[in-house]
Design a protein around this motif. Structure first.
Motif, mmCIF file in Angstrom:
data_model
loop_
_atom_site.group_PDB
_atom_site.id
_atom_site.type_symbol
_atom_site.label_atom_id
_atom_site.label_comp_id
_atom_site.label_asym_id
_atom_site.label_seq_id
_atom_site.Cartn_x
_atom_site.Cartn_y
_atom_site.Cartn_z
ATOM 1 N N GLY A 34 -6.806 8.199 -7.898
ATOM 2 C CA GLY A 34 -6.884 6.773 -8.169
ATOM 3 C C GLY A 34 -5.567 6.127 -8.567
ATOM 4 O O GLY A 34 -5.531 4.959 -8.954
ATOM 5 N N GLU A 35 -4.461 6.855 -8.445
ATOM 6 C CA GLU A 35 -3.146 6.360 -8.860
ATOM 7 C C GLU A 35 -2.365 5.828 -7.658
ATOM 8 O O GLU A 35 -2.552 6.270 -6.533
ATOM 9 N N THR A 36 -1.496 4.850 -7.920
ATOM 10 C CA THR A 36 -0.583 4.345 -6.897
ATOM 11 C C THR A 36 0.839 4.760 -7.247
ATOM 12 O O THR A 36 1.344 4.396 -8.314
ATOM 13 N N VAL A 37 1.455 5.527 -6.366
ATOM 14 C CA VAL A 37 2.841 5.974 -6.557
ATOM 15 C C VAL A 37 3.676 5.394 -5.422
ATOM 16 O O VAL A 37 3.351 5.583 -4.243
ATOM 17 N N ASP A 180 2.776 2.970 4.716
ATOM 18 C CA ASP A 180 4.196 2.972 5.067
ATOM 19 C C ASP A 180 4.637 1.551 5.391
ATOM 20 O O ASP A 180 4.354 1.032 6.456
ATOM 21 N N GLU A 181 5.333 0.917 4.449
ATOM 22 C CA GLU A 181 5.810 -0.466 4.600
ATOM 23 C C GLU A 181 4.678 -1.367 5.113
ATOM 24 O O GLU A 181 4.794 -2.000 6.166
ATOM 25 N N MET A 210 -0.231 6.278 -1.768
ATOM 26 C CA MET A 210 1.197 6.610 -1.687
ATOM 27 C C MET A 210 1.847 5.468 -0.927
ATOM 28 O O MET A 210 1.649 5.309 0.277
ATOM 29 N N LEU A 211 2.609 4.650 -1.626
ATOM 30 C CA LEU A 211 3.177 3.428 -1.063
ATOM 31 C C LEU A 211 4.643 3.642 -0.719
ATOM 32 O O LEU A 211 5.462 3.919 -1.601
ATOM 33 N N ILE A 212 4.971 3.521 0.561
ATOM 34 C CA ILE A 212 6.355 3.674 1.016
ATOM 35 C C ILE A 212 6.935 2.275 1.211
ATOM 36 O O ILE A 212 6.409 1.480 1.997
#
Length: 331
Positions: A34-37, A180-181, A210-212
């Motif tokens: 549940g985390e956003t990194v 991804d973007e 997972m935010l790129i």
């Protein structure tokens, strides 16, 4: 919070005619349930290669996973067979690609493309899959979803195509979503809507993200923690609050100083990071940021610092944190 993804000492290279490009060099990070990194850094730092390594989407050759592990729910994906990965992709791990127009099939209707993932991973009828696809289009805020189901990608606006990509990625309720973007090609109004949508869906479904990105504004809006990459390595990581308030690596400082802020004087110039990243065919033996760093010392040129804990929830790879350093990073 237990970790759903653990990337440890990941090394990825590309074998080219010019030589071996060491694109990712010893990357470590984790993502909790549940985390956003957010993974941030300038173009060419290894963000997207890292993301595609998690999905095992890099063609081999030329790509080669040299060492390390990518553990998803305790299982190392680098040891998984292609058959195992086909069961995981789009089901337990999904990805929103950078450009939805090139990621969507222009010859296939939007609804059919969403149905493909559902039918692949769930034993249901085509009618039930179609109903699920329409439901997903409604979930991501596409109006007249019953009608849009039968339209082609070129009939959608940029923002709607991105929403359709999100609907496709979330159709099987994945445990991990790699974005991804996701807002690069969108105007700021649509960008805000997409980010709000992703936060709402994450809250409802409990999906880890997972935010790129290279957009620090998006990071401040979305992320819980940040991993800063440079020249294929992690140079700093920490919570969003601590990293933005007290950056501990000169590269992170340079990124933050190169973007405009609301509290800046209108005549105050921005401070770009001078120089260019190193050539990863022949990376430097010391700190990769040495040639561009205003705090560089002799040891930086010959010895690459380890990523070490410098605050409660913050890690940095910089010799300035050594007790014998002549100048410390301000905190």
């Amino acid at each position: 919070m237990s970790n759903i993804l653990e990337v440890e000492d990941l090394h990825v290279s590309f074998h080219t005619y010019a030589g071996e490009v060491k694109a990712v060099r010893g990357v470590h990070f984790t993502i909790g349930q549940g985390e956003t990194v957010a993974i941030v850094g300038e173009s060419g730092c290894g963000k997207s290669v890292t993301a595609k390594s998690v999905m095992r989407l890099l063609p081999s050759p030329p790509a080669q996973y040299k060492q390390g592990s990518v553990k998803f729910q305790g299982n190392n994906l680098l040891d998984a067979t292609e058959k195992d990965m086909r069961r995981i992709r789009g089901n337990q791990i999904s990805m929103i690609f950078q450009d939805p127009m090139t990621s969507l099939n222009p010859t296939s209707k939007i609804g059919k493309q969403i149905m493909e993932a559902i039918l692949k991973h769930h034993d249901i009828s085509k009618k039930a899959a179609a109903e699920k696809a329409v439901e997903m289009l409604k979930l991501v805020g596409i109006p007249q979803a019953d009608k849009r189901f039968y339209q082609y990608p070129h009939e959608f606006s940029g923002g709607m195509r991105q929403r359709a990509m999100i609907a496709m990625a979330l159709a099987c309720s994945p445990r991990l979503l790699i974005a991804d973007e996701p807002t690069t090609a969108l105007d700021v109004t649509i960008q805000a809507q997409i980010l709000e949508l992703m936060k709402d869906i994450q809250k409802d479904m409990g999906t880890a993200i997972m935010l790129i990105t290279h957009d620090l504004g998006v990071v401040a809006e979305m992320a819980d923690r940040v991993v800063v990459m440079y020249a294929g390595q992690v140079v700093e990581s920490g919570t969003v609050k601590e990293l933005f308030a007290h950056p501990q690596h000169p590269y992170t400082m340079g990124l933050l100083n190169s973007i405009p802020r609301l509290d800046m004087d209108k005549n105050q110039p921005l401070s770009p990071i001078i120089g260019t990243p190193p050539d990863l065919i022949d990376p430097p033996e010391g700190c990769p940021f040495y040639a561009r760093c205003q705090y560089a010392m002799r040891i930086c040129k010959h010895h690459d610092p380890d990523l070490e804990k410098v605050k409660t929830n913050q890690w940095a790879a910089c010799w300035l944190h050594h007790p014998m350093a002549h100048k410390r990073v301000s905190s």
